[in-house]
Structure formats: structure tokens, C-alpha cells
Scaffold this active site. Structure first.
Site, PDB file in Angstrom:
ATOM      1  N   GLU A 273      36.995  79.439 103.425  1.00 32.50           N
ATOM      2  CA  GLU A 273      38.383  79.088 103.752  1.00 32.50           C
ATOM      3  C   GLU A 273      38.451  78.254 105.019  1.00 32.50           C
ATOM      4  OE1 GLU A 273      40.872  81.842 105.881  1.00 32.50           O
ATOM      5  OE2 GLU A 273      39.476  83.464 105.407  1.00 32.50           O
TER       6      GLU A 273
ATOM      7  N   LYS B 298      49.534  76.187 107.168  1.00 32.33           N
ATOM      8  CA  LYS B 298      48.804  77.296 106.565  1.00 32.33           C
ATOM      9  C   LYS B 298      49.221  77.357 105.092  1.00 32.33           C
ATOM     10  CE  LYS B 298      47.813  82.205 107.353  1.00 32.33           C
ATOM     11  NZ  LYS B 298      48.171  83.393 108.197  1.00 32.33           N
TER      12      LYS B 298
ATOM     13  N   VAL C 279      43.114  82.799 101.955  1.00 31.32           N
ATOM     14  CA  VAL C 279      42.266  83.450 100.951  1.00 31.32           C
ATOM     15  C   VAL C 279      42.794  83.162  99.550  1.00 31.32           C
ATOM     16  CG1 VAL C 279      41.553  85.690 100.028  1.00 31.32           C
ATOM     17  CG2 VAL C 279      41.391  85.248 102.480  1.00 31.32           C
TER      18      VAL C 279
ATOM     19  N   ASP D  42      56.941  92.851 102.636  1.00 30.72           N
ATOM     20  CA  ASP D  42      55.993  91.868 103.163  1.00 30.72           C
ATOM     21  C   ASP D  42      54.589  92.201 102.671  1.00 30.72           C
ATOM     22  OD1 ASP D  42      54.735  89.883 104.542  1.00 30.72           O
ATOM     23  OD2 ASP D  42      55.463  90.470 106.528  1.00 30.72           O
TER      24      ASP D  42
ATOM     25  N   ALA E 288      50.157  87.088  99.685  1.00 32.05           N
ATOM     26  CA  ALA E 288      49.952  86.472  98.368  1.00 32.05           C
ATOM     27  C   ALA E 288      48.505  86.552  97.922  1.00 32.05           C
ATOM     28  CB  ALA E 288      50.405  85.011  98.408  1.00 32.05           C
ATOM     29  N   ASP E 289      47.594  86.919  98.851  1.00 35.61           N
ATOM     30  CA  ASP E 289      46.185  87.088  98.465  1.00 35.61           C
ATOM     31  C   ASP E 289      46.054  88.052  97.290  1.00 35.61           C
ATOM     32  OD1 ASP E 289      45.707  85.547 100.701  1.00 35.61           O
ATOM     33  OD2 ASP E 289      44.689  87.118 101.844  1.00 35.61           O
TER      34      ASP E 289
ATOM     35  N   LYS F  59      42.236  93.458 107.005  1.00 34.84           N
ATOM     36  CA  LYS F  59      42.410  93.591 108.444  1.00 34.84           C
ATOM     37  C   LYS F  59      43.111  94.916 108.761  1.00 34.84           C
ATOM     38  CE  LYS F  59      42.494  88.585 109.062  1.00 34.84           C
ATOM     39  NZ  LYS F  59      42.374  88.212 107.645  1.00 34.84           N
TER      40      LYS F  59
END
Length: 306
Positions: free
Chosen positions: A26, A87, A107, A139, A142-143, A160
Site C-alpha cells: 500500500e 487517501k 488496504v 464508523d 471499508a477494508d 490496529k
């Protein structure tokens, strides 16, 4: 008329034609994930780590509206040093291309583009996931949904720890995304070795991961990604007590400053960097270099099966 076809770096194009092992990388870690000037140095080190284990690196990003698989050093430098780099998730790619933007792929976008290009393995640091307080904010990265329909192996250090790890694992299960620990039955927590959750499956070698990819392709049943969770050794993790203190303080600042959406992860990672006097940056770099090396070995094993 503008040609919106995916562009390929010369080395990557030749590797794909010859069916040699390629690892997707990425570009958000270059533009948004690491501070300058470390970001460009680390980006080059990641590519070198892939090469050292026998595969060709394919860093993916957008330069002046062109979606590129295999950025060259000039393009990589541009994304690392320019202000205003967008982004880009999957939904953003067409709009960014139409407006001739410079953009770094997340990602989700990197996985989707890599799969479209025929690349089977992708190395990253950590996945996005379900954010804390998602029950109120909805929230969620979208990964997760992107990986539910993208047949690629993603080597990562879990999600994370700034996210809701348990909820993220539940969503991955619901979405049909397989998760396997690499030489571990515990899901890693990015900066820390143990994220606090058990895993149903573990593999011990790149060859086993390659076999799982071959089985998925042979069955023709699942289109989802395979998450290969690669934990840091305990002697390389961020001190867990320091991690917990820093996270609690960062979450409090996040709420106080009303930071939301795409800005959450960069904000918290920057807080970790400053609050730990750079220790988290060193851990972050170790994570991505280890993942790049493992991804290369998986790509080599998968190419050997073919």
C-alpha cells in the site's frame, strides 16, 4: 479521450507476464502512516525486504490521476513528499482519476487493485476495522467489506489496537473473511503481540498459506480474502503498559478534539509517535518489514505450486 487503464511499472509488468512472485504494497503508509522523512526511507526498505525474500514489490498508488501498480522511485518520492495527497479507498478511485489527483491507496483499495492485476499476496502493517463507539457512529473501515469480495492473502499484524478488535473479528467472520494466525493461535494487536482474542486456525509455514490459497481457488466457493495475522515477537513489541497508557490518553484527546472518520487513525498514530518518543514508530517499522518478508515467502511458495 483519457485512458483510465491501470498502469504497471516495468519490473512488475514483466514479473506478472512471467508468473513470478509479486507482493502488493500500500501507499498510505508512505503518505499518511509515517512521518517525514522516515516515510520514504521506510517505503524503500519495505520494497527491499520483499526483494530479499525472492519476490517483486508492487507499491500501488495514484499519480496525476494514473492508477499505478509498481510505483517507481520518482513516483514514490512524490507521494511521500507532496502535500494534499488524497487517501483513496475503493470508492474514491474513479473520482480521483477523473480529477487527476495524487492519491495513496488504503488496504481496501490496494487489495482490490492488486487482485484486479492478478497479484495474490499483499503485505501491510495493520488492517482497518470497527471503530470504538461504532454502535453510535456506524464508523467502520471499508477494508472489511472490500476484503469480503477480494481473493487475496493479506499479511498483517492484526488490526490496529486503537480500534475495537473484538467487533472487528466478529465483522470479519460475518463477512466470510478467513483469519489465520502465523505460528500463533492468538490474534495480534498491532503494536502488541497479543490483541486479546483466540483464533480458530494457525499455520506454521508459507507453504501452508500457499496451500490454503490453492485450495480456495480450486474449490471456487469463496471470494473473500485470507488474513494472515503475523504477530511481533514479544521482545519486539511496544511495552504493553506504555501502550495502554498512550491509547487511553489518545482516545481522550480524540474525543476532546472531535476527530472523526479518515482522520482518526493518522491522529492516533501521530499521538503514539509523540507520546512514546518514537518507540511506536520503531515498532511500526518492524511490523511492516516482517510482514513484507513473510508475504514474499508466501508469494514464492504460491508461485512454486503453480
Amino acid at each position: 479521450m483519457t485512458d483510465y487503464q491501470i498502469r504497471y511499472g516495468a519490473e512488475v509488468a514483466e514479473a506478472l507476464r512471467a508468473d513470478r512472485p509479486v507482493v502488493a504494497l500500500e501507499s498510505t503508509i508512505v503518505s499518511h502512516g509515517l512521518p517525514r522523512p522516515d516515510n520514504l526511507r521506510v517505503a524503500r526498505e519495505i520494497e527491499a525486504a520483499v526483494r530479499a525474500d525472492g519476490a517483486v514489490p508492487a507499491t500501488i498508488g495514484m499519480v496525476d490521476g494514473d492508477l499505478v501498480v509498481g510505483l517507481d522511485d520518482t513516483q514514490l518520492t512524490r507521494l511521500a513528499s507532496s502535500d494534499g495527497v488524497a487517501k483513496l479507498s475503493v470508492r474514491d478511485l474513479a473520482l480521483a482519476a477523473a480529477t487527476r489527483a495524487d492519491g495513496a491507496t488504503t488496504v481496501a483499495a490496494t487489495s482490490a487493485v492488486a487482485a484486479a492485476a492478478g497479484i495474490r499476496v499483499f503485505a501491510t502493517g495493520g488492517l482497518g476495522g470497527v471503530h470504538r463507539e461504532a454502535a453510535q457512529t456506524f464508523d467502520e473501515s471499508a477494508d472489511l467489506t472490500a476484503l469480503s469480495g477480494t481473493p487475496i492473502a493479506v499479511v498483517c499484524a492484526g488490526v490496529k489496537s486503537i480500534l475495537d478488535v473484538g467487533a472487528t473479528l466478529e465483522r470479519l467472520e460475518t463477512l466470510g473473511v478467513a483469519v489465520v494466525g502465523y505460528r500463533s493461535r492468538r490474534f495480534p494487536g498491532f503494536f502488541v503481540t497479543d490483541g486479546g482474542f483466540d483464533l480458530d486456525w494457525s499455520v506454521d509455514s508459507p507453504e501452508q498459506v500457499a496451500a490454503a490459497l490453492a485450495a480456495r481457488a480450486g474449490h471456487g466457493v469463496s471470494a473473500g480474502a485470507l488474513i494472515v495475522a503475523n504477530p511481533l515477537p514479544t521482545d519486539e513489541q511496544l511495552d504493553p503498559a506504555l501502550h495502554d497508557r498512550t491509547l487511553a490518553d489518545g482516545l481522550a484527546r480524540l474525543a476532546a478534539e472531535a476527530v472523526t472518520g479518515k482522520a482518526v487513525t493518522p491522529f492516533l498514530l501521530a499521538h503514539f509517535h509523540s507520546a512514546t518518543d518514537g518507540a511506536s514508530l520503531a515498532v511500526n517499522v518492524r511490523i511492516i518489514l516482517r510482514n513484507a518478508a513473510l508475504a514474499a515467502r508466501i508469494a514464492v511458495a504460491a508461485a512454486g505450486r503453480r
